[in-house]
Design a protein around this motif. Structure first.
Motif, PDB file in Angstrom:
ATOM      1  N   ILE A  13       0.867  -1.180   0.000  1.00  0.00           N
ATOM      2  CA  ILE A  13       0.000   0.000   0.000  1.00  0.00           C
ATOM      3  C   ILE A  13       0.905   1.232   0.000  1.00  0.00           C
ATOM      4  O   ILE A  13       1.846   1.311   0.800  1.00  0.00           O
ATOM      5  N   ALA A  14       0.631   2.184  -0.886  1.00  0.00           N
ATOM      6  CA  ALA A  14       1.432   3.402  -0.939  1.00  0.00           C
ATOM      7  C   ALA A  14       0.553   4.568  -1.360  1.00  0.00           C
ATOM      8  O   ALA A  14      -0.336   4.405  -2.200  1.00  0.00           O
ATOM      9  N   PRO A  15       0.775   5.764  -0.783  1.00  0.00           N
ATOM     10  CA  PRO A  15       0.004   6.932  -1.214  1.00  0.00           C
ATOM     11  C   PRO A  15       0.455   7.416  -2.574  1.00  0.00           C
ATOM     12  O   PRO A  15       1.644   7.393  -2.897  1.00  0.00           O
ATOM     13  N   GLU A  16      -0.500   7.836  -3.398  1.00  0.00           N
ATOM     14  CA  GLU A  16      -0.203   8.425  -4.697  1.00  0.00           C
ATOM     15  C   GLU A  16      -0.498   9.926  -4.704  1.00  0.00           C
ATOM     16  O   GLU A  16       0.264  10.713  -5.253  1.00  0.00           O
ATOM     17  N   THR A  17      -1.629  10.308  -4.126  1.00  0.00           N
ATOM     18  CA  THR A  17      -2.021  11.707  -3.961  1.00  0.00           C
ATOM     19  C   THR A  17      -2.724  11.790  -2.609  1.00  0.00           C
ATOM     20  O   THR A  17      -2.913  10.764  -1.936  1.00  0.00           O
ATOM     21  N   PRO A  18      -3.151  12.979  -2.174  1.00  0.00           N
ATOM     22  CA  PRO A  18      -3.890  13.051  -0.914  1.00  0.00           C
ATOM     23  C   PRO A  18      -5.163  12.201  -0.882  1.00  0.00           C
ATOM     24  O   PRO A  18      -5.636  11.845   0.195  1.00  0.00           O
ATOM     25  N   ARG A  19      -5.713  11.850  -2.059  1.00  0.00           N
ATOM     26  CA  ARG A  19      -6.958  11.078  -2.095  1.00  0.00           C
ATOM     27  C   ARG A  19      -6.816   9.700  -2.758  1.00  0.00           C
ATOM     28  O   ARG A  19      -7.785   8.945  -2.795  1.00  0.00           O
ATOM     29  N   GLU A  72      -9.229   5.855  -5.452  1.00  0.00           N
ATOM     30  CA  GLU A  72      -9.487   7.197  -4.943  1.00  0.00           C
ATOM     31  C   GLU A  72     -10.533   7.158  -3.838  1.00  0.00           C
ATOM     32  O   GLU A  72     -11.578   6.529  -3.976  1.00  0.00           O
ATOM     33  N   ARG A  73     -10.251   7.851  -2.740  1.00  0.00           N
ATOM     34  CA  ARG A  73     -11.235   7.966  -1.656  1.00  0.00           C
ATOM     35  C   ARG A  73     -12.376   8.880  -2.095  1.00  0.00           C
ATOM     36  O   ARG A  73     -12.170  10.022  -2.493  1.00  0.00           O
ATOM     37  N   LEU A  74     -13.591   8.337  -2.052  1.00  0.00           N
ATOM     38  CA  LEU A  74     -14.778   9.101  -2.410  1.00  0.00           C
ATOM     39  C   LEU A  74     -15.593   9.368  -1.161  1.00  0.00           C
ATOM     40  O   LEU A  74     -15.684   8.515  -0.271  1.00  0.00           O
ATOM     41  N   ASP A  75     -16.178  10.535  -1.083  1.00  0.00           N
ATOM     42  CA  ASP A  75     -17.037  10.856   0.059  1.00  0.00           C
ATOM     43  C   ASP A  75     -18.198   9.872   0.103  1.00  0.00           C
ATOM     44  O   ASP A  75     -18.893   9.657  -0.885  1.00  0.00           O
ATOM     45  N   ASP A  76     -18.383   9.236   1.255  1.00  0.00           N
ATOM     46  CA  ASP A  76     -19.451   8.256   1.466  1.00  0.00           C
ATOM     47  C   ASP A  76     -19.280   7.001   0.606  1.00  0.00           C
ATOM     48  O   ASP A  76     -20.235   6.236   0.433  1.00  0.00           O
ATOM     49  N   ASP A  84      -9.321   3.082   1.922  1.00  0.00           N
ATOM     50  CA  ASP A  84      -8.613   4.252   2.440  1.00  0.00           C
ATOM     51  C   ASP A  84      -8.299   4.129   3.928  1.00  0.00           C
ATOM     52  O   ASP A  84      -7.197   4.461   4.362  1.00  0.00           O
ATOM     53  N   ALA A  85      -9.246   3.641   4.722  1.00  0.00           N
ATOM     54  CA  ALA A  85      -9.103   3.718   6.174  1.00  0.00           C
ATOM     55  C   ALA A  85      -8.913   2.382   6.879  1.00  0.00           C
ATOM     56  O   ALA A  85      -8.456   2.362   8.026  1.00  0.00           O
ATOM     57  N   VAL A  86      -9.252   1.288   6.229  1.00  0.00           N
ATOM     58  CA  VAL A  86      -9.269   0.001   6.927  1.00  0.00           C
ATOM     59  C   VAL A  86      -8.256  -0.991   6.364  1.00  0.00           C
ATOM     60  O   VAL A  86      -7.576  -1.695   7.113  1.00  0.00           O
ATOM     61  N   ALA A  87      -8.141  -1.075   5.065  1.00  0.00           N
ATOM     62  CA  ALA A  87      -7.334  -2.119   4.420  1.00  0.00           C
ATOM     63  C   ALA A  87      -5.883  -2.074   4.876  1.00  0.00           C
ATOM     64  O   ALA A  87      -5.291  -0.996   5.029  1.00  0.00           O
ATOM     65  N   GLN A  88      -5.308  -3.259   5.090  1.00  0.00           N
ATOM     66  CA  GLN A  88      -3.915  -3.386   5.505  1.00  0.00           C
ATOM     67  C   GLN A  88      -3.228  -4.462   4.681  1.00  0.00           C
ATOM     68  O   GLN A  88      -3.882  -5.337   4.095  1.00  0.00           O
ATOM     69  N   VAL A  89      -1.905  -4.380   4.645  1.00  0.00           N
ATOM     70  CA  VAL A  89      -1.136  -5.431   3.990  1.00  0.00           C
ATOM     71  C   VAL A  89      -1.453  -6.769   4.660  1.00  0.00           C
ATOM     72  O   VAL A  89      -1.516  -6.864   5.882  1.00  0.00           O
ATOM     73  N   GLY A  90      -1.700  -7.773   3.849  1.00  0.00           N
ATOM     74  CA  GLY A  90      -2.073  -9.088   4.351  1.00  0.00           C
ATOM     75  C   GLY A  90      -3.548  -9.379   4.264  1.00  0.00           C
ATOM     76  O   GLY A  90      -3.953 -10.546   4.333  1.00  0.00           O
ATOM     77  N   ASP A  91      -4.371  -8.341   4.070  1.00  0.00           N
ATOM     78  CA  ASP A  91      -5.809  -8.555   3.938  1.00  0.00           C
ATOM     79  C   ASP A  91      -6.126  -9.264   2.621  1.00  0.00           C
ATOM     80  O   ASP A  91      -5.474  -9.032   1.595  1.00  0.00           O
ATOM     81  N   ARG A 226     -12.003   6.034 -34.175  1.00  0.00           N
ATOM     82  CA  ARG A 226     -10.682   5.897 -33.544  1.00  0.00           C
ATOM     83  C   ARG A 226     -10.716   6.205 -32.047  1.00  0.00           C
ATOM     84  O   ARG A 226      -9.715   6.042 -31.357  1.00  0.00           O
ATOM     85  N   ILE A 227     -11.844   6.685 -31.551  1.00  0.00           N
ATOM     86  CA  ILE A 227     -11.933   7.156 -30.162  1.00  0.00           C
ATOM     87  C   ILE A 227     -12.633   6.119 -29.301  1.00  0.00           C
ATOM     88  O   ILE A 227     -13.749   5.695 -29.615  1.00  0.00           O
ATOM     89  N   ARG A 228     -11.987   5.743 -28.228  1.00  0.00           N
ATOM     90  CA  ARG A 228     -12.603   4.824 -27.267  1.00  0.00           C
ATOM     91  C   ARG A 228     -12.690   5.536 -25.922  1.00  0.00           C
ATOM     92  O   ARG A 228     -11.745   6.207 -25.501  1.00  0.00           O
ATOM     93  N   THR A 229     -13.832   5.371 -25.262  1.00  0.00           N
ATOM     94  CA  THR A 229     -14.034   6.059 -23.980  1.00  0.00           C
ATOM     95  C   THR A 229     -14.345   5.060 -22.878  1.00  0.00           C
ATOM     96  O   THR A 229     -14.958   4.031 -23.109  1.00  0.00           O
ATOM     97  N   GLU A 230     -13.897   5.396 -21.693  1.00  0.00           N
ATOM     98  CA  GLU A 230     -14.225   4.660 -20.469  1.00  0.00           C
ATOM     99  C   GLU A 230     -14.698   5.697 -19.467  1.00  0.00           C
ATOM    100  O   GLU A 230     -14.011   6.691 -19.197  1.00  0.00           O
ATOM    101  N   ARG A 231     -15.892   5.471 -18.914  1.00  0.00           N
ATOM    102  CA  ARG A 231     -16.526   6.473 -18.052  1.00  0.00           C
ATOM    103  C   ARG A 231     -16.826   5.885 -16.679  1.00  0.00           C
ATOM    104  O   ARG A 231     -17.063   4.694 -16.536  1.00  0.00           O
ATOM    105  N   PHE A 232     -16.836   6.771 -15.682  1.00  0.00           N
ATOM    106  CA  PHE A 232     -17.320   6.371 -14.358  1.00  0.00           C
ATOM    107  C   PHE A 232     -18.213   7.454 -13.818  1.00  0.00           C
ATOM    108  O   PHE A 232     -18.224   8.583 -14.332  1.00  0.00           O
ATOM    109  N   GLY A 233     -18.988   7.127 -12.788  1.00  0.00           N
ATOM    110  CA  GLY A 233     -19.974   8.053 -12.254  1.00  0.00           C
ATOM    111  C   GLY A 233     -19.346   9.299 -11.695  1.00  0.00           C
ATOM    112  O   GLY A 233     -18.178   9.325 -11.306  1.00  0.00           O
ATOM    113  N   GLU A 234     -20.134  10.353 -11.647  1.00  0.00           N
ATOM    114  CA  GLU A 234     -19.665  11.648 -11.138  1.00  0.00           C
ATOM    115  C   GLU A 234     -19.248  11.497  -9.685  1.00  0.00           C
ATOM    116  O   GLU A 234     -19.861  10.784  -8.918  1.00  0.00           O
TER     117      GLU A 234
END
Length: 234
Positions: A13-19, A72-76, A84-91, A226-234
């Motif tokens: 586990i390593a941080p990439e950005t604040p979120r 990415e940590r999402l609100d709720d 973000d808050a629970v997972a640990q190495v070995g889980d 030629r364009i391929r898109t991948e989307r996720f919710g707001e």
């Protein structure tokens, strides 16, 4: 085997950005995948309640026994909150995949235009890493929109690649920095002037971002096929 669940173990586990954190997972069985694909992750609570989300693979497909996810940590967010808050190495967690046709392989060639919004850069990182290891002469440009420099996932790696790889260009669009601006037609035109006519364009981000970016590419003269898109919710 994409629909079959398997157990994976968190080995890093390593941080990439604040979120955003990077999670390295050792798979219970090999899972060959294509750069750009994703997996479903399922968590089960002690009372039997289950929550499931999809996450793109960030690592290149060279090693089918280990994958990296950047979450990415999402609100709720139930699943992202756990990571973000629970997972640990070995889980141990459950996942299934690989999933999706949003993928690039060296045989497809280039030039390669990659357009990312926020954490939508993750599957494009897999493509860039695969390209660097397999076909580094394929021209590629990453146009990456993020709020601030601190929000750029894998920032040090991307800057190092841009400096060291002659065929790779990086264009960061920082929307909330002083004098920052959003992705627009002028920025697309600048990118195409540097890259040339792309054989493939991959766009990944929120529904709003991906739709707007794809429209800008079409308006710039890139054929929709030629364009391929991948989307996720707001």
């Amino acid at each position: 085997m994409a629909n079959v669940w398997q157990e994976a173990t968190i080995v890093g586990i390593a941080p990439e950005t604040p979120r955003v954190k990077r999670f390295r997972l050792a798979l219970g069985r090999p899972m060959p995948f294509r750069a750009g694909q994703h997996v479903d992750v399922r968590l089960t609570a002690p009372d039997g309640y289950r929550a499931q989300r999809s996450y793109s693979i960030a690592s290149p497909p060279a090693d089918p026994t280990t994958i990296d996810l950047m979450i990415e940590r999402l609100d709720d967010g139930e699943v992202s909150g756990f990571f973000d808050a629970v997972a640990q190495v070995g889980d141990a967690i459950e996942l299934r995949g690989p999933i999706g046709a949003f993928a690039w392989e060296p045989a497809m060639g280039g030039p390669l235009l990659l357009v990312a919004g926020g954490s939508g850069v993750v599957p494009l990182l897999s493509m860039l890493r695969h390209r660097a290891g397999a076909t580094p002469d394929v021209p590629a440009l990453l146009l990456y929109s993020a709020r601030t420099a601190a929000d750029v996932v894998a920032r040090d790696e991307l800057l190092a690649r841009a400096a060291a790889e002659p065929a790779f260009s990086l264009d960061l669009v920082l929307t909330r920095e002083p004098s920052g601006r959003r992705l627009d037609a002028a920025r697309i035109a600048e990118a195409l002037a540097r890259l040339g006519d792309p054989a493939h364009a991959f766009v990944c981000g929120s529904n709003r971002f991906a739709g707007a970016a794809a429209d800008l590419l079409v308006d710039a003269g890139i054929p929709a096929a030629r364009i391929r898109t991948e989307r996720f919710g707001e």
